[in-house]
Motif scaffolding. Structure first.
Motif, PDB file in Angstrom:
ATOM      1  N   LYS A  50      64.259  38.468  54.683  1.00 15.14           N
ATOM      2  CA  LYS A  50      63.752  37.049  55.254  1.00 15.14           C
ATOM      3  C   LYS A  50      63.862  37.314  56.855  1.00 15.14           C
ATOM      4  CE  LYS A  50      64.915  31.975  55.746  1.00 15.14           C
ATOM      5  NZ  LYS A  50      65.610  31.038  55.498  1.00 15.14           N
ATOM      6  N   GLU A  51      64.913  38.034  57.161  1.00 13.77           N
ATOM      7  CA  GLU A  51      65.107  38.203  58.716  1.00 13.77           C
ATOM      8  C   GLU A  51      63.907  39.106  59.304  1.00 13.77           C
ATOM      9  OE1 GLU A  51      69.715  38.120  59.533  1.00 13.77           O
ATOM     10  OE2 GLU A  51      69.166  39.831  58.364  1.00 13.77           O
ATOM     11  N   GLU A  63      56.836  37.660  61.952  1.00  9.58           N
ATOM     12  CA  GLU A  63      56.030  36.466  62.219  1.00  9.58           C
ATOM     13  C   GLU A  63      56.220  36.099  63.590  1.00  9.58           C
ATOM     14  OE1 GLU A  63      53.860  34.485  60.697  1.00  9.58           O
ATOM     15  OE2 GLU A  63      54.093  35.756  58.833  1.00  9.58           O
ATOM     16  N   ARG A  64      57.254  36.228  64.257  1.00 14.17           N
ATOM     17  CA  ARG A  64      57.482  36.212  65.546  1.00 14.17           C
ATOM     18  C   ARG A  64      56.454  37.285  66.418  1.00 14.17           C
ATOM     19  NH1 ARG A  64      62.677  35.388  64.419  1.00 14.17           N
ATOM     20  NH2 ARG A  64      63.211  37.401  65.143  1.00 14.17           N
ATOM     21  N   GLU A 100      60.865  37.062  59.205  1.00 17.14           N
ATOM     22  CA  GLU A 100      60.762  36.216  60.414  1.00 17.14           C
ATOM     23  C   GLU A 100      60.369  36.743  61.880  1.00 17.14           C
ATOM     24  OE1 GLU A 100      64.646  34.331  60.211  1.00 17.14           O
ATOM     25  OE2 GLU A 100      63.720  32.921  58.516  1.00 17.14           O
TER      26      GLU A 100
END
Length: 64
Positions: A47-48, A54-55, A51
């Protein structure tokens, strides 16, 4: 591996033919977990890294 776009013509045709498909993003995240752990001794979660991915995409889209 193609990270973006995820749905290439090749991926669409492979799915239509019944193949199991692993997207470039999935492979990038899996490799990133192992590499990060190897170099830092700390293991991030998928998940990290997702994310962070995505950033990175948003930053790229916002760049001039």
């Amino acid at each position: 591996m193609v990270y973006d776009p995820a749905e290439t013509q090749f991926v669409k045709e492979a799915r239509a033919a019944g193949a199991d498909v692993i997207l470039g993003r999935e492979m990038l995240v899996a490799q990133g977990i192992t590499q990060f752990a190897y170099f830092t001794g700390s293991t991030p979660t998928a998940k990290e890294l997702e994310e962070g991915y995505e950033r990175g995409l948003r930053l790229r889209e916002d760049a001039p």
